[in-house]
Enzyme design. Structure first.
Site, PDB file in Angstrom:
ATOM      1  N   SER A  59       0.853  -1.182   0.000  1.00 40.19           N
ATOM      2  CA  SER A  59       0.000   0.000   0.000  1.00 40.19           C
ATOM      3  C   SER A  59       0.894   1.238   0.000  1.00 40.19           C
ATOM      4  CB  SER A  59      -0.869  -0.061   1.263  1.00 40.19           C
ATOM      5  OG  SER A  59      -1.713   1.044   1.357  1.00 40.19           O
ATOM      6  N   LYS A  72      -1.244  -0.967  -4.361  1.00 38.53           N
ATOM      7  CA  LYS A  72      -2.437  -0.204  -3.957  1.00 38.53           C
ATOM      8  C   LYS A  72      -2.011   1.236  -3.709  1.00 38.53           C
ATOM      9  CE  LYS A  72      -5.033   0.000   0.420  1.00 38.53           C
ATOM     10  NZ  LYS A  72      -5.733  -0.842   1.427  1.00 38.53           N
ATOM     11  N   LYS A 103      -3.173   5.064  -2.464  1.00 36.46           N
ATOM     12  CA  LYS A 103      -4.178   5.855  -1.760  1.00 36.46           C
ATOM     13  C   LYS A 103      -4.558   7.038  -2.653  1.00 36.46           C
ATOM     14  CE  LYS A 103      -4.307   3.681   2.228  1.00 36.46           C
ATOM     15  NZ  LYS A 103      -5.560   3.084   2.757  1.00 36.46           N
ATOM     16  N   ASP A 130      -7.394   3.142  -3.249  1.00 37.40           N
ATOM     17  CA  ASP A 130      -8.137   3.160  -1.985  1.00 37.40           C
ATOM     18  C   ASP A 130      -8.450   4.612  -1.618  1.00 37.40           C
ATOM     19  OD1 ASP A 130      -9.234   2.809   0.515  1.00 37.40           O
ATOM     20  OD2 ASP A 130      -7.493   1.813   1.397  1.00 37.40           O
ATOM     21  N   GLU A 180     -11.286   0.788  -3.552  1.00 34.71           N
ATOM     22  CA  GLU A 180     -11.654   0.506  -2.176  1.00 34.71           C
ATOM     23  C   GLU A 180     -12.361   1.718  -1.576  1.00 34.71           C
ATOM     24  OE1 GLU A 180      -8.089  -1.157  -0.278  1.00 34.71           O
ATOM     25  OE2 GLU A 180      -9.082  -0.860   1.633  1.00 34.71           O
ATOM     26  N   ASP A 185     -14.287  -1.518   2.620  1.00 35.46           N
ATOM     27  CA  ASP A 185     -13.377  -1.664   3.765  1.00 35.46           C
ATOM     28  C   ASP A 185     -14.141  -1.121   4.981  1.00 35.46           C
ATOM     29  OD1 ASP A 185     -11.447  -1.281   5.737  1.00 35.46           O
ATOM     30  OD2 ASP A 185      -9.979  -0.285   4.479  1.00 35.46           O
ATOM     31  N   LYS A 214     -10.559  -6.841   7.483  1.00 32.79           N
ATOM     32  CA  LYS A 214      -9.568  -6.483   8.504  1.00 32.79           C
ATOM     33  C   LYS A 214     -10.028  -7.045   9.824  1.00 32.79           C
ATOM     34  CE  LYS A 214      -7.906  -2.183   6.709  1.00 32.79           C
ATOM     35  NZ  LYS A 214      -7.801  -0.742   6.856  1.00 32.79           N
ATOM     36  N   GLY A 225      -4.894  -4.475   6.190  1.00 35.90           N
ATOM     37  CA  GLY A 225      -3.956  -4.249   7.287  1.00 35.90           C
ATOM     38  C   GLY A 225      -4.155  -2.904   7.940  1.00 35.90           C
TER      39      GLY A 225
HETATM   40  O1  OSB Z   1      -7.666   1.802   4.370  1.00 39.41           O
HETATM   41  O2  OSB Z   1      -6.664  -0.048   4.253  1.00 39.41           O
HETATM   42  C1  OSB Z   1      -6.763   1.075   4.754  1.00 39.41           C
HETATM   43  C2  OSB Z   1      -3.843   1.633   7.142  1.00 39.41           C
HETATM   44  C3  OSB Z   1      -4.450   2.362   8.140  1.00 39.41           C
HETATM   45  C4  OSB Z   1      -5.773   2.693   8.018  1.00 39.41           C
HETATM   46  C5  OSB Z   1      -6.492   2.306   6.885  1.00 39.41           C
HETATM   47  C6  OSB Z   1      -5.883   1.565   5.881  1.00 39.41           C
HETATM   48  C7  OSB Z   1      -4.540   1.255   6.002  1.00 39.41           C
HETATM   49  C8  OSB Z   1      -3.780   0.522   4.977  1.00 39.41           C
HETATM   50  C9  OSB Z   1      -2.613  -0.271   5.470  1.00 39.41           C
HETATM   51  O3  OSB Z   1      -4.022   0.610   3.797  1.00 39.41           O
HETATM   52  C10 OSB Z   1      -2.105  -1.343   4.593  1.00 39.41           C
HETATM   53  C11 OSB Z   1      -1.084  -2.191   5.326  1.00 39.41           C
HETATM   54  O4  OSB Z   1      -1.243  -2.508   6.531  1.00 39.41           O
HETATM   55  O5  OSB Z   1      -0.082  -2.553   4.693  1.00 39.41           O
HETATM   56 MG    MG Z   2      -8.823   0.723   2.946  1.00 37.81          MG
END
Ligand code: OSB
Ligand code: MG
Length: 388
Positions: free
Chosen positions: A151, A177, A179, A204, A229, A254, A278, A306
Site C-alpha cells: 500500500s 495499492k 491511496k 483506496d 476501495e 473496507d 480487517k 492491514g
Molecule cells: O484503508 O486499508 C486502509 C492503514 C491504516 C488505516 C487504513 C488503511 C490502512 C492501509 C494499510 O491501507 C495497509 C497495510 O497494513 O499494509
Molecule cells: Mg482501505
C-alpha cells in the site's frame, strides 16, 4: 483434530503494553497521516504456562476507526480484563460470549481476541493458521503462505509515486495499492498506467467521495483497476450499491463492513464485489471466520487488509490470509516496508518470485516478541504520547 479434544486455557493475567514505533515510510491517506505506529499490545498469561499475544490497532486520532489509544486502554482495563481473569476458554469460538456486554470497540476487542487465539493455538501446539483451519469449511487448510501486495500513500507528485512503485516492483511486489483523494486520482492512475500497463493496480479512497462524484469516478474505469476501495462514506452501504451500478471497476468495501451482518446487506444491495477483511475492523477473528464462510457461500473474492501492524498483528493476519478462501493479494507487506526495527522476530521477508509471505513454522503466531524492544517501544510511546 476433533474440536472436543482441544485443550483449553485459563486466563491468569493480562498485561497491556502501549507502544509506538517510527514508520520507515508513513502512509498518507485521504484522512491524514500518523508519524509513528501506535498500538496496544495485549499479553495473555495462562495457567497452562503459555503466553498469547495480540495487537489492538488503535490510533492517535479517530480518523479510520472511532477508537483511540485512550479508549482502548479504558475499555480493556475497566470492562474487558475483569471479565476474563480466571475464565477457562475451551476453544476460540467460545470467546465472544464472554464479551457480549462490551459492545462496539472492535479494534480493541480484536487485540484481546487475537491474544486468546494465539494462546489456544500454542497450548495445542499448533500454528495459528492450522488452529484457524479447524473452524473452516472442509478442505480449507493453510497454504503455508499468502499472496501479498503493498500500500502506497499519497505523495506530492505522480513522479514521486512512480519512484516508490519502481522500488516496490523491484522488490517483487506484484500488486500495488495507491491511496487516492479528491483531486488525486485520475491523473495518478493515468500516469501509473502509462509506465506500468499490466501491473495489478488498485486504488483506496478511504471514504473521500460522495455519490455526486459518480461521473468523475467513472473515468477510472479506463485504467483496468483490480478494484476501488471504499470510495464513499465510512458508514454507507446503500450508496455504494448505487455507485457500483454506474461503474465497471469493482467496488471493494473496507470501512463500511464491521460485521457479517453488514456484509449480507452489502451483498443484497450490490455494494461490494470484493471484500477487504480487517480482523481489527470486524472485532476479531471469530467474526473473520463467519465472514470467511459468507464469502465462500457467495463466491465473493476476499483478501486481508492491514492497519500497518507490528509483527504481532501481522503474523496473525498472515496466518488467516494463508487460508485458501483468501484468494486475492492481501495488505500484509514485509517488515522493512513498515519499520527499521519491529518488536517481534524474525522479520517477514517477501518471497520475490511469487509476491508471497511465508507463514512461520512455530506454534501460535510463530514469531517471538522481544521483551527489550517491547520495552523500548513502550518508552517511545511515553515520549510521543500527544494527549498528556
Ligand atoms: O484503508 O486499508 C486502509 C492503514 C491504516 C488505516 C487504513 C488503511 C490502512 C492501509 C494499510 O491501507 C495497509 C497495510 O497494513 O499494509
Ligand atoms: Mg482501505
Amino acid at each position: 483434530m476433533l474440536l472436543e479434544n482441544l485443550k483449553p486455557i485459563t486466563v491468569k493475567a493480562i498485561h497491556l503494553h502501549t507502544i509506538a514505533i517510527p514508520y520507515s515510510e508513513p502512509l498518507r491517506t485521504s484522512f491524514g497521516i500518523e508519524p509513528d505506529k501506535v498500538a496496544i499490545i495485549v499479553e495473555v498469561v495462562t495457567e497452562e504456562g503459555v503466553i498469547g499475544w495480540g495487537e489492538a490497532s488503535v490510533e492517535i486520532e479517530p480518523g479510520y476507526g472511532s477508537e483511540t489509544v485512550l479508549t482502548g486502554e479504558h475499555i480493556l482495563t475497566e470492562f474487558i480484563i475483569p471479565r476474563l481473569i480466571g475464565k477457562t476458554i475451551e476453544k476460540a469460538t467460545d470467546f465472544p460470549k464472554l464479551l457480549r456486554l462490551v459492545r462496539g470497540n472492535h479494534h480493541t476487542k480484536a487485540g484481546i481476541e487475537a491474544a486468546v487465539w494465539d494462546a489456544l493455538a500454542k497450548v495445542n501446539e499448533m500454528r495459528l493458521a492450522d488452529y484457524f483451519a479447524l473452524f473452516m469449511p472442509d478442505g480449507h487448510t493453510s497454504e503455508g503462505k499468502a499472496t501479498v501486495g503493498v500500500s502506497i500513500g499519497i505523495q506530492s507528485s505522480v513522479e514521486n509515486t512512480l519512484e516508490i512503485i519502481d522500488k516496490r516492483v523491484a522488490q517483487g511486489y506484484q500488486r500495488i495499492k495507491l491511496k487516492i483523494a479528491r483531486g488525486w486520482d485520475v491523473e495518478l492512475a493515468a500516469g501509473v498506467r502509462e509506465k506500468y500497463p499490466d501491473v495489478l493496480l488498485m486504488l483506496d479512497a478511504n471514504s473521500d467521495y460522495r455519490l455526486k462524484d459518480a461521473e468523475h469516478l467513472k473515468q477510472l474505469d479506463q485504467y483496468n483497476l483490480l478494484m476501488i476501495e471504499q470510495p464513499l462514506a465510512y458508514y454507507d452501504i446503500y450508496e455504494h450499491g448505487l455507485l457500483q451500478k454506474q461503474m465497471n471497476t469493482p467496488i471493494c468495501l473496507d470501512e463500511s463492513i464491521k460485521s457479517t451482518n453488514d456484509l449480507q446487506i452489502a451483498l443484497q444491495v450490490g455494494a461490494t464485489r470484493i471484500l477487504n477483511l480487517k480482523p481489527s475492523r470486524v472485532g476479531g477473528f471469530n467474526e473473520c471466520v463467519k465472514i470467511y464462510h459468507t464469502c465462500i457461500e457467495n463466491e465473493l473474492p476476499l483478501w486481508v487488509g492491514g492497519m500497518l501492524e507490528t509483527g504481532i498483528g501481522r503474523a496473525a493476519n498472515l496466518a488467516f490470509a494463508s487460508l485458501p478462501g483468501v484468494n486475492m493479494p492481501s495488505d500484509i507487506s514485509a517488515t522493512d516496508r513498515y519499520f527499521k526495527q519491529d518488536i517481534a522476530t524474525p522479520d517477514f521477508v517477501l518471497n520475490s518470485d511469487d509476491s508471497t509471505l511465508s507463514v512461520p513454522d512455530g506454534i501460535g503466531i510463530g514469531v517471538e516478541v522481544q521483551r527489550d524492544r517491547l520495552e523500548q517501544a513502550a518508552q517511545f510511546w511515553k515520549q510521543q504520547n500527544p494527549y498528556q
